[in-house]
Design a protein around this motif. Structure first.
Motif, mmCIF file in Angstrom:
data_model
loop_
_atom_site.group_PDB
_atom_site.id
_atom_site.type_symbol
_atom_site.label_atom_id
_atom_site.label_comp_id
_atom_site.label_asym_id
_atom_site.label_seq_id
_atom_site.Cartn_x
_atom_site.Cartn_y
_atom_site.Cartn_z
ATOM 1 N N ILE A 1 3.194 -0.621 -10.281
ATOM 2 C CA ILE A 1 2.272 -1.224 -9.315
ATOM 3 C C ILE A 1 2.053 -2.693 -9.672
ATOM 4 O O ILE A 1 1.988 -3.051 -10.842
ATOM 5 N N ASP A 2 1.978 -3.527 -8.644
ATOM 6 C CA ASP A 2 1.702 -4.943 -8.882
ATOM 7 C C ASP A 2 1.162 -5.583 -7.611
ATOM 8 O O ASP A 2 1.271 -5.024 -6.526
ATOM 9 N N GLY A 3 0.588 -6.743 -7.784
ATOM 10 C CA GLY A 3 0.068 -7.514 -6.665
ATOM 11 C C GLY A 3 0.674 -8.902 -6.668
ATOM 12 O O GLY A 3 1.113 -9.404 -7.703
ATOM 13 N N SER A 4 0.720 -9.522 -5.516
ATOM 14 C CA SER A 4 1.253 -10.866 -5.390
ATOM 15 C C SER A 4 0.699 -11.501 -4.121
ATOM 16 O O SER A 4 -0.082 -10.888 -3.396
ATOM 17 N N THR A 5 1.102 -12.739 -3.859
ATOM 18 C CA THR A 5 0.730 -13.396 -2.612
ATOM 19 C C THR A 5 1.995 -13.791 -1.865
ATOM 20 O O THR A 5 3.047 -13.991 -2.475
ATOM 21 N N VAL A 6 1.875 -13.884 -0.572
ATOM 22 C CA VAL A 6 2.988 -14.326 0.271
ATOM 23 C C VAL A 6 2.450 -15.308 1.302
ATOM 24 O O VAL A 6 1.344 -15.150 1.809
ATOM 25 N N SER A 7 3.226 -16.361 1.563
ATOM 26 C CA SER A 7 2.825 -17.262 2.637
ATOM 27 C C SER A 7 3.388 -16.710 3.939
ATOM 28 O O SER A 7 4.404 -16.020 3.952
ATOM 29 N N ILE B 1 3.648 -0.554 -4.653
ATOM 30 C CA ILE B 1 4.107 0.416 -5.645
ATOM 31 C C ILE B 1 5.611 0.560 -5.466
ATOM 32 O O ILE B 1 6.090 0.818 -4.359
ATOM 33 N N PHE B 2 6.340 0.349 -6.567
ATOM 34 C CA PHE B 2 7.798 0.473 -6.590
ATOM 35 C C PHE B 2 8.194 1.732 -7.350
ATOM 36 O O PHE B 2 7.517 2.130 -8.286
ATOM 37 N N SER B 3 9.319 2.301 -6.985
ATOM 38 C CA SER B 3 9.905 3.385 -7.762
ATOM 39 C C SER B 3 10.769 2.758 -8.847
ATOM 40 O O SER B 3 11.645 1.946 -8.551
ATOM 41 N N LEU B 4 10.544 3.133 -10.104
ATOM 42 C CA LEU B 4 11.351 2.603 -11.192
ATOM 43 C C LEU B 4 12.797 3.107 -11.098
ATOM 44 O O LEU B 4 13.722 2.414 -11.475
ATOM 45 N N ASP C 1 -3.852 -7.734 2.416
ATOM 46 C CA ASP C 1 -5.237 -8.135 2.635
ATOM 47 C C ASP C 1 -5.311 -9.661 2.524
ATOM 48 O O ASP C 1 -4.291 -10.318 2.328
ATOM 49 N N VAL C 2 -6.515 -10.196 2.597
ATOM 50 C CA VAL C 2 -6.694 -11.641 2.460
ATOM 51 C C VAL C 2 -6.451 -12.067 1.020
ATOM 52 O O VAL C 2 -6.526 -11.258 0.102
ATOM 53 N N MET C 3 -6.173 -13.359 0.825
ATOM 54 C CA MET C 3 -5.712 -13.855 -0.456
ATOM 55 C C MET C 3 -6.670 -13.613 -1.626
ATOM 56 O O MET C 3 -6.238 -13.347 -2.735
ATOM 57 N N ASN C 4 -7.970 -13.696 -1.422
ATOM 58 C CA ASN C 4 -8.890 -13.563 -2.548
ATOM 59 C C ASN C 4 -9.216 -12.118 -2.915
ATOM 60 O O ASN C 4 -10.130 -11.864 -3.687
ATOM 61 N N THR C 5 -8.461 -11.159 -2.414
ATOM 62 C CA THR C 5 -8.644 -9.754 -2.752
ATOM 63 C C THR C 5 -8.051 -9.487 -4.133
ATOM 64 O O THR C 5 -6.923 -9.873 -4.418
ATOM 65 N N HIS C 6 -8.807 -8.827 -5.004
ATOM 66 C CA HIS C 6 -8.318 -8.532 -6.352
ATOM 67 C C HIS C 6 -7.290 -7.401 -6.310
ATOM 68 O O HIS C 6 -7.353 -6.513 -5.461
ATOM 69 N N ASP C 7 -6.340 -7.463 -7.236
ATOM 70 C CA ASP C 7 -5.281 -6.450 -7.317
ATOM 71 C C ASP C 7 -5.834 -5.030 -7.375
ATOM 72 O O ASP C 7 -5.271 -4.116 -6.772
#
Length: 142
Positions: A35-41, A72-75, A86-92
């Motif tokens: 599991i991970d979080g990131s931002t996209v433009s 969530i990715f499958s290893l 969600d919006v950018m300031n949302t915590h992971d």
């Protein structure tokens, strides 16, 4: 492309790959998910600016809308099996809580220190899964 079509293609392709995973491909018989979080433009449209406002440090009209994503990715397959936006300031961790429903019993969820919260580890174990997260820097170990 309509969002609903993209969502269907995303889900169908991930499901198809997961169905092909054999027992010998698993880690000690367990399906590891990352599991991970990131931002996209995003494209600079009126709709996107309204839904996903650009960063406050950007001068109005000089930036692109930015969205926060949780995945969530499958290893085993490398496929993304769950996604939320969600919006950018949302915590992971807030995004992660929306993704736990995609876990299956006996999965192992692997993530960085942003996900290391006792309440979340408890919620994950209640789903019949285990979690492996790096210890958050604010936690002390004796």
């Amino acid at each position: 492309m309509p969002e609903k079509l993209l969502e269907k293609l995303f889900n169908d392709s991930a499901q198809s790959l997961e169905e092909k995973v054999t027992q010998e491909k698993l880690c000690c018989g367990r399906n590891v998910k990352v599991i991970d979080g990131s931002t996209v433009s995003m494209p600079d449209t009126q709709e996107n600016q309204k839904e996903y406002p650009q960063h406050s440090s950007q001068k109005e009209g000089c930036g692109f809308p930015i969205a926060k994503i949780g995945v969530i990715f499958s290893l085993v397959t490398g496929a993304a099996v769950a996604l939320c936006i969600d919006v950018m300031n949302t915590h992971d961790i807030k995004l992660a809580r929306r993704l736990y429903s995609f876990l299956k019993p006996n999965d192992v969820l692997l993530g960085d220190r942003a996900f290391c919260a006792y309440a979340d580890m408890f919620a994950i174990t209640k789903l019949g899964c285990d979690a492996v997260f790096r210890k958050h820097q604010s936690r002390t170990t004796t």
